[in-house]
Design a protein around this motif. Structure first.
Motif, PDB file in Angstrom:
ATOM      1  N   LYS A 311       0.823  -1.199   0.000  1.00  0.00           N
ATOM      2  CA  LYS A 311       0.000   0.000   0.000  1.00  0.00           C
ATOM      3  C   LYS A 311       0.859   1.252   0.000  1.00  0.00           C
ATOM      4  CE  LYS A 311      -3.987   2.073   2.257  1.00  0.00           C
ATOM      5  NZ  LYS A 311      -4.971   1.962   3.370  1.00  0.00           N
ATOM      6  N   VAL A 314       2.417   1.747  -3.521  1.00  0.00           N
ATOM      7  CA  VAL A 314       1.523   2.260  -4.554  1.00  0.00           C
ATOM      8  C   VAL A 314       1.152   3.721  -4.280  1.00  0.00           C
ATOM      9  CG1 VAL A 314      -0.703   1.587  -3.533  1.00  0.00           C
ATOM     10  CG2 VAL A 314      -0.450   1.619  -6.002  1.00  0.00           C
ATOM     11  N   ILE A 344      -2.858  -2.230  -6.988  1.00  0.00           N
ATOM     12  CA  ILE A 344      -4.173  -1.939  -6.404  1.00  0.00           C
ATOM     13  C   ILE A 344      -5.084  -3.151  -6.524  1.00  0.00           C
ATOM     14  CG2 ILE A 344      -6.259  -0.556  -6.708  1.00  0.00           C
ATOM     15  CD1 ILE A 344      -4.412   1.794  -7.448  1.00  0.00           C
ATOM     16  N   GLU A 348      -6.870  -4.966  -3.402  1.00  0.00           N
ATOM     17  CA  GLU A 348      -8.319  -5.125  -3.319  1.00  0.00           C
ATOM     18  C   GLU A 348      -8.716  -6.577  -3.106  1.00  0.00           C
ATOM     19  OE1 GLU A 348     -10.521  -1.558  -5.694  1.00  0.00           O
ATOM     20  OE2 GLU A 348      -9.792  -3.243  -6.918  1.00  0.00           O
ATOM     21  N   ILE A 354     -10.372   0.187   1.039  1.00  0.00           N
ATOM     22  CA  ILE A 354     -10.118   1.318   0.149  1.00  0.00           C
ATOM     23  C   ILE A 354     -11.459   1.907  -0.263  1.00  0.00           C
ATOM     24  CG2 ILE A 354      -9.116   2.061  -2.037  1.00  0.00           C
ATOM     25  CD1 ILE A 354      -7.138  -0.226  -1.843  1.00  0.00           C
ATOM     26  N   LEU A 360      -6.201   5.533  -4.148  1.00  0.00           N
ATOM     27  CA  LEU A 360      -5.858   4.178  -4.564  1.00  0.00           C
ATOM     28  C   LEU A 360      -7.086   3.429  -5.078  1.00  0.00           C
ATOM     29  CD1 LEU A 360      -3.512   3.112  -1.608  1.00  0.00           C
ATOM     30  CD2 LEU A 360      -2.982   4.450  -3.629  1.00  0.00           C
ATOM     31  N   THR A 361      -7.802   4.037  -5.997  1.00  0.00           N
ATOM     32  CA  THR A 361      -8.958   3.359  -6.604  1.00  0.00           C
ATOM     33  C   THR A 361      -8.672   3.154  -8.078  1.00  0.00           C
ATOM     34  OG1 THR A 361     -10.070   5.471  -7.023  1.00  0.00           O
ATOM     35  CG2 THR A 361     -10.578   4.349  -4.953  1.00  0.00           C
TER      36      THR A 361
END
Length: 727
Positions: A311, A314, A344, A348, A354, A360-361
């Motif tokens: 995380k 990114v 990501i 997920e 998230i 971070l989408t």
């Protein structure tokens, strides 16, 4: 939703001789945000807190327990906590949540196994306050109203300023999370009024910054005593200062603060902060327009972030991609965002924390990739990413990104010459704007209701604080009444003390006056003795001159001048070293023998074991007794007499000076004197007695004089014993 917080109950038995368990390495699941872990370290038998216990988290975090045995440390879920102290075996514990940890340790006895254990905090063990605070922390991110209610209940149970401080700190944390920064500021300030903690001061400065009170934030940061901070806190302080300076466009000051923080982080190997500060230095240099330097720091931060969890890596990739976009370096931006998309997707699949507000989408990254391709006029590559962004945003109900991606897709179709598709996309965009407008209206209404509820809860807490202050005022009033009642008693006692002090000062004054009178009397007595001594000596000189013996008179006068100089030098002293007095007596006796050679011989004997310099004696104390021995005893003896002066040590702190002569004795000498001579002698010996008496009164019986007959013969002689005591 859980109604009560689960309390951890973990017992770690660590036996002598076992190897320390290796630290757990972070895996891909360790991607959660940091939170504050609170703890307490106490002795298991006495429950006394243990200060100065070393608390560490793998990854660089460090703290220590205070005098109350309490500690706080920033950590993530899955981090390993290490608790070290010289008096017990090292304890390791894996963090599972923002729990409150209680560590009970037994003494480190060599003959027994060493035991360290975590114990749960239950309502039966502690008062209600601690569980209520823990419950508030559990619901902090889930239900603000319920969390605030727990704080209100905890405040009603609080019994000390320490507990009040902790409650208002957690309340400030709640408002910080829900972005009510003005309320967070108010509650952090109340917390600090109850108890000053560096951790809370740092939170207050951050709350001021987020509320855009930049000057107040700087004032709080600069007022913190840097020497009292932990290494993590010091790094956070410099980072916070840099953030405020960056927001106020003071770029040089911002860079300086970030560099100071980076220096501390590197020195103490605080890895997460090294990454963060390199990234923020890149942002500061970029804002200042120095893109080359910014690129260097972003490269460092990106490399460091890749060595951390997924995380964090990114997040940094996206920051650097944003920088590449600002510098129109679209190729590198696209490459970074594609790598970020892959990460990501992995995140997920492993966790579901998230939300749409996070950068971070996938919908946001696809939108930005499509936008970068469009900026390069590569419309064929841009369209699929924008369509994918619209689809993902629709699935996740992210109307903001869906709207922006639809608008951008319409523009790309237009620029690509596909006007029909551009029109359809634009129509979709208009519909999304209407939907977003309706949604925003609902959110504003909900936010208003939320703010109203929050303000209502805060008002209740404020009323509790007012009630508490009122109770304190009443308590203070009762104390004041009690003080007034005691004041009369204390006044009487004070008056008595003043009388005693006055009596003491009067006694001291009288004593000083008596001392002054004694000193004056001593001076007077010495002034009476010196003329008598000088008169006798000058008579001797006169007799030599009368007999036309000039050479003898000159020699006598030379020795007499030496004697007179020594006498005058010592005339102002109450005591002089015994060594000086012996030289003076030896010189005086030599002069008298020089005049009466045919009348007596003399000896002066000093015990070799006596340390003469350790004893003192009143000046000219012995001379009158020697003078009496010569002039009133030995001078009238028919045969040649003998004068003996001896000094012997009878005790470690006492010596005796004995002056003996075998002259005619006191009775015969008295019979030979005229009436006028008897009066003079009586006056001279009286002065000596007075001097000894005054000196003994002033110096506690330091001198003792005893006069007696020397022998039981016709010429009885005289014996004088002077006893001197050491200080």
């Amino acid at each position: 939703m859980q109604s009560v917080i689960k309390y951890i109950c973990i017992t770690c038995f660590v036996l002598c001789g076992l190897f320390v368990q290796a630290q757990n390495t972070r895996d891909g699941l360790n991607q959660g945000p940091k939170f504050t872990v609170r703890g307490l370290v106490v002795e298991s038998d006495t429950q006394k807190p243990i200060p100065d216990v070393n608390i560490e988290v793998n990854g660089g975090g460090y703290s220590a327990t205070d005098i109350h045995g309490e500690f706080r440390i920033e950590a993530r879920e899955g981090d390993e906590l290490t608790i070290r102290h010289k008096d017990f075996e090292t304890v390791f514990y894996t963090i599972k949540s923002s729990e409150r940890i209680r560590v009970e340790v037994e003494p480190n006895y060599e003959e027994e196994s060493k035991l360290s254990k975590f114990k749960s905090i239950s309502r039966n063990q502690k008062e209600l306050f601690t569980p209520l605070i823990d419950s508030a922390e559990v619901y902090l991110k889930k239900d603000a109203k319920k969390s605030i209610q727990f704080i209100a209940d905890a405040l009603s149970e609080a019994s000390s300023t320490k507990q009040n401080s902790e409650a208002y700190e957690v309340l400030g944390d709640i408002y910080m999370y829900w972005k009510q920064y003005d309320l967070a500021v108010s509650n952090y300030r109340i917390s600090l009024q109850n108890r000053s903690l560096n951790e809370v001061s740092l939170k207050l400065a951050k709350a001021y910054k987020l509320n855009k009170n930049y000057q107040e934030s700087l004032q709080v940061y600069n007022a913190i005593n840097k020497s009292s901070l932990t290494n993590w806190q010091l790094t956070s302080l410099y980072e916070g200062l840099g953030d405020v300076y960056l927001l106020t466009k003071s770029y040089n000051l911002s860079i300086g603060a970030y560099e100071d923080g980076l220096q501390v982080a590197k020195k103490h190997l605080i890895t997460p902060k090294i990454t963060d500060l390199n990234s923020k230095l890149g942002q500061a240099y970029n804002a200042q327009g120095e893109t080359q330097k910014a690129q260097g720091f972003f490269n460092k931060s990106l490399k460091l972030a890749n060595s951390e969890n997924k995380k964090r890596a990114v997040e940094e990739q996206i920051k650097v991609a944003d920088f590449q976009n600002e510098t129109n370096n679209y190729s590198d931006e696209i490459q970074l965002r594609k790598e970020a998309l892959n990460t990501i997707s992995e995140i997920e699949s492993e966790t579901d924390d998230i939300d749409n507000e996070s950068p971070l989408t996938p919908q946001k990254q696809n939108y930005k990739i499509g936008n970068a391709y469009a900026s390069q006029k590569d419309y064929n590559s841009a369209i699929p990413y924008l369509e994918r962004s619209i689809e993902e945003a629709g699935n996740k109900a992210d109307l903001v990104v869906q709207k922006d991606a639809t608008r951008r897709l319409s523009e790309v179709y237009r620029d690509a010459g596909q006007f029909n598709k551009a029109l359809l996309a634009y129509q979709d965009y208009v519909e999304l704007v209407d939907k977003l407008y309706s949604k925003k209206e609902q959110e504003i209404s909900q936010a208003a209701r939320f703010s109203k509820d929050i303000v209502s809860k805060q008002n209740r807490i404020s009323s509790l604080e007012s009630d508490r202050q009122l109770s304190e005022s009443k308590y203070q009033l009762s104390i004041e009444q009690a003080k007034r009642q005691k004041l009369i008693i204390y006044s009487l006692i004070g008056g008595l003390i003043l009388l005693l002090i006055g009596a003491f000062l009067m006694f001291k004054y009288i004593k000083q006056q008596r001392l002054a009178n004694n000193l004056l009397a001593l001076k007077s007595l010495r002034s009476q003795m010196n003329p008598h001594f000088i008169f006798n000596a000058l008579n001797s000189v006169n007799s030599f001159i009368a007999s036309n013996d000039e050479r003898t008179a000159n020699k006598y006068l030379t020795d007499f001048s030496l004697l007179m100089r020594a006498v005058l030098e010592n005339s102002e002293e109450d005591f002089i070293p015994l060594e000086k007095e012996l030289k003076l007596i030896e010189l005086y006796t030599k002069l008298e023998h020089f005049r009466f050679k045919d009348k007596f011989d003399y000896t002066i004997n000093v015990d070799e074991n006596i340390i003469v310099k350790d004893f003192v004696i009143p000046p000219m104390l012995l001379q009158p007794y020697i003078e009496n021995a010569v002039w009133h005893g030995l001078r009238y003896k028919k045969t040649k007499g003998m004068l003996n002066i001896s000094i012997a040590q009878t005790k470690p702190d006492e010596i005796k000076i004995t002056i003996t002569d075998n002259g005619i004795g006191r009775e015969k000498s008295k019979a030979l004197k005229t009436e006028n001579q008897q009066k003079q002698n009586s006056k001279g010996m009286g002065n000596i007695k007075k001097r000894v008496s005054i000196l003994n009164e002033m110096y506690k019986d330091k001198v003792d004089v005893l006069i007696d007959d020397f022998q039981a013969e016709e010429d009885t002689g005289t014996k004088v014993v002077v006893t001197l005591k050491k200080d």
